[in-house]
Write an enzyme that holds these catalytic residues in place. Structure first.
Site, short mmCIF file in Angstrom:
data_model
loop_
_atom_site.label_atom_id
_atom_site.label_comp_id
_atom_site.label_asym_id
_atom_site.label_seq_id
_atom_site.Cartn_x
_atom_site.Cartn_y
_atom_site.Cartn_z
N CYS A 136 1.15 -1.04 0.00
CA CYS A 136 0.15 -0.46 -0.13
C CYS A 136 0.79 1.60 0.03
O CYS A 136 1.32 1.21 1.41
CB CYS A 136 -0.55 0.24 1.62
SG CYS A 136 -1.91 1.30 1.64
N CYS A 139 -0.39 4.18 2.36
CA CYS A 139 -0.06 4.23 3.58
C CYS A 139 1.50 4.28 3.70
O CYS A 139 1.99 5.07 5.11
CB CYS A 139 -0.21 2.08 4.06
SG CYS A 139 -2.07 2.05 3.47
N ASP A 140 2.54 3.30 2.88
CA ASP A 140 3.67 2.83 3.61
C ASP A 140 4.66 4.15 2.43
O ASP A 140 5.80 4.34 2.77
CB ASP A 140 4.30 1.48 3.82
CG ASP A 140 3.78 0.59 3.99
OD1 ASP A 140 3.04 1.17 5.35
OD2 ASP A 140 3.52 -0.44 3.97
P1 FAD Z 1 -10.22 -5.90 6.95
O1 FAD Z 1 -8.61 -4.76 7.83
O2 FAD Z 1 -9.02 -7.57 5.65
O3 FAD Z 1 -10.17 -7.18 8.25
C1 FAD Z 1 -11.69 -8.23 7.52
C2 FAD Z 1 -11.57 -9.50 8.02
O4 FAD Z 1 -12.81 -10.03 8.32
C3 FAD Z 1 -10.12 -10.34 8.84
O5 FAD Z 1 -9.69 -10.51 9.77
C4 FAD Z 1 -10.88 -11.56 7.81
O6 FAD Z 1 -9.76 -12.96 8.39
C5 FAD Z 1 -12.21 -11.54 8.65
N1 FAD Z 1 -12.73 -12.41 7.34
C6 FAD Z 1 -13.20 -12.99 6.12
N2 FAD Z 1 -14.30 -12.96 5.73
C7 FAD Z 1 -14.67 -13.89 7.28
C8 FAD Z 1 -15.46 -15.15 7.68
N3 FAD Z 1 -15.85 -15.60 6.46
N4 FAD Z 1 -15.26 -14.97 8.21
C9 FAD Z 1 -14.56 -14.55 9.90
N5 FAD Z 1 -14.00 -13.36 9.38
C10 FAD Z 1 -14.24 -13.03 7.93
N6 FAD Z 1 -4.56 1.80 5.77
C11 FAD Z 1 -4.01 2.35 6.39
O7 FAD Z 1 -5.04 3.57 6.91
N7 FAD Z 1 -3.08 3.03 6.86
C12 FAD Z 1 -1.69 2.34 6.93
O8 FAD Z 1 -0.72 2.24 7.02
C13 FAD Z 1 -1.87 0.92 6.25
N8 FAD Z 1 -1.09 -0.14 5.84
C14 FAD Z 1 -1.52 -1.68 5.29
C15 FAD Z 1 -0.12 -2.38 5.76
C16 FAD Z 1 -0.54 -3.12 5.10
C17 FAD Z 1 0.86 -4.48 5.18
C18 FAD Z 1 -1.68 -4.18 4.43
C19 FAD Z 1 -2.05 -5.32 4.12
C20 FAD Z 1 -2.88 -2.87 4.65
C21 FAD Z 1 -2.34 -1.49 4.86
N9 FAD Z 1 -3.58 -0.57 5.28
C22 FAD Z 1 -3.25 0.79 5.94
C23 FAD Z 1 -4.67 -0.96 4.87
C24 FAD Z 1 -5.92 -1.57 5.87
O9 FAD Z 1 -5.24 -2.38 6.27
C25 FAD Z 1 -7.52 -1.35 5.17
O10 FAD Z 1 -7.73 -1.12 4.38
C26 FAD Z 1 -8.21 -1.63 6.00
O11 FAD Z 1 -7.86 -3.45 7.39
C27 FAD Z 1 -9.43 -2.71 5.34
O12 FAD Z 1 -10.25 -2.93 6.94
P2 FAD Z 1 -11.49 -4.14 6.89
O13 FAD Z 1 -12.36 -4.00 7.72
O14 FAD Z 1 -12.56 -3.08 5.14
O15 FAD Z 1 -10.97 -5.12 6.32
#
Ligand code: FAD
Length: 311
Positions: A136, A139-140
């Site tokens: 990302c 982000c980084d």
């Molecule tokens: P996610 O954080 O992906 O969470 C979804 C969760 O749902 C996961 O734990 C998954 O296992 C769970 N899940 C999926 N299917 C199921 C199921 N069937 N049953 C139960 N659970 C399930 N964003 C920033 O703003 N700043 C940053 O510095 C930043 N750094 C990042 C660094 C990295 C390495 C990565 C990968 C991403 C980064 N991001 C950052 C992006 C940010 O993490 C994402 O935009 C954000 O986490 C998305 O949130 P979400 O809740 O939609 O999904």
């Protein structure tokens, strides 16, 4: 028969936890399924998060997620660290089956399952996430100041991110396994005229190198000759796409061509009544923790309004 929950949330990232916080404060006693192996979502795979408001010194990704969870639990959200493995969202009462085979019933469901970045599949890639390997740029990018960087990929995201990274980096080598880019013409033109962006076409990353727990270089392999060369870089940005986690909902909810859940923006309503979606599973544009949290809050408010309208 099991109790009927007002709100069941699937997903434990910023979208799911924020939805749980809002639903709990609205006295809806939400039940959240947060995965058996990946509790806390994408931010648990990184170290310092510098762009989540409220933390002027930055915050460790896993700490931020633990805090979000604790805040939702404080108001009565129930968390189960297990996967939902099948759903029937079509009826008035939604049915969700967990990995142990238990069926949970709900009047509303909030889907916040996120999306997964595609990986190269190389040893060390996961371990060095946040330690030189990133998915990302928004982000980084700031951590990439003054560095020589490699960006892997040839699509719009890769080229847009490479151009963005030139603001911080000394050089941004774009590594692409084909001889032409897939990115739009305008994006390509901008990159081709940028002195900071050399291209390595017909090339792939063969190896990721590590020193003292940090990325210290990559080995490039020519796709035709197989010849390899070392690139002395300390930052690698992988931009080969992402996959929204929507397998469970295929055939029940409207999805877009890339598999994201379609919602009636600016609301979080999906194509089925009582089913709402938030975060990266919907969003192919912003994909940030704060935007995921924001739509998580919106999903809880939408669920609350749906329930009150039904009396
Ligand atoms: P996610 O954080 O992906 O969470 C979804 C969760 O749902 C996961 O734990 C998954 O296992 C769970 N899940 C999926 N299917 C199921 C199921 N069937 N049953 C139960 N659970 C399930 N964003 C920033 O703003 N700043 C940053 O510095 C930043 N750094 C990042 C660094 C990295 C390495 C990565 C990968 C991403 C980064 N991001 C950052 C992006 C940010 O993490 C994402 O935009 C954000 O986490 C998305 O949130 P979400 O809740 O939609 O999904």
């Amino acid at each position: 028969m099991s109790e009927i929950h007002e709100v069941v949330i699937i997903g434990s990232g910023p979208a799911g936890y924020t939805a749980a916080l809002y639903a709990a404060r609205a006295q809806l006693k939400p039940l959240l399924f947060g995965s058996s192996i990946f509790v806390g979502g994408s931010l648990t795979t990184t170290t310092e998060v510098e762009n989540f408001p409220g933390f002027p010194e930055g915050v460790d990704g896993p700490v931020l997620m633990d805090n979000m969870r604790a805040q939702a639990e404080k108001f009565g959200a129930e968390m189960i660290d297990d996967d939902i493995v099948s759903v029937d969202l079509t009826g008035d009462i939604k049915l969700l089956t967990d990995a142990e085979g238990a069926v949970h019933r709900a009047r509303t469901v909030i889907i916040a399952t996120g999306s997964g970045y595609r990986k190269l599949g190389l040893p060390g890639e996961n371990e060095l996430s946040g330690r030189g390997v990133s998915w990302c740029a928004t982000c980084d990018g700031f951590f990439f100041r003054g560095r020589d960087i490699v960006v892997v990929g040839g699509g719009d995201t890769a080229i847009e991110e490479a151009t963005f990274l030139t603001r911080f980096a000394k050089s941004v080598t774009v590594v692409h396994r084909r001889s032409t880019l897939r990115a739009s013409k305008v994006m390509q033109d901008r990159a081709f005229t940028d002195d900071k962006i050399p291209f390595a076409f017909d090339s792939e990353i063969a190896e990721i190198q590590e020193t003292n727990g940090m990325l210290s270089g990559v080995v490039l392999r020519d796709a035709f000759t197989g010849a390899t060369r070392d690139l002395d870089i300390t930052r690698l940005f992988i931009a080969i796409g992402h996959d929204p986690r929507t397998e469970l909902f295929t055939g029940q909810l409207d999805l877009d061509a890339e598999g994201h859940i379609e919602v009636a923006a600016p609301s979080t309503r999906t194509s089925l009544p009582g089913v709402f979606a938030a975060g990266d599973v919907v969003d192919h544009t912003y994909r940030q923790a704060i935007t995921a949290a924001g739509t998580g809050a919106a999903a809880a408010l939408d669920a609350e309004r749906y329930l009150s309208a039904r009396g």
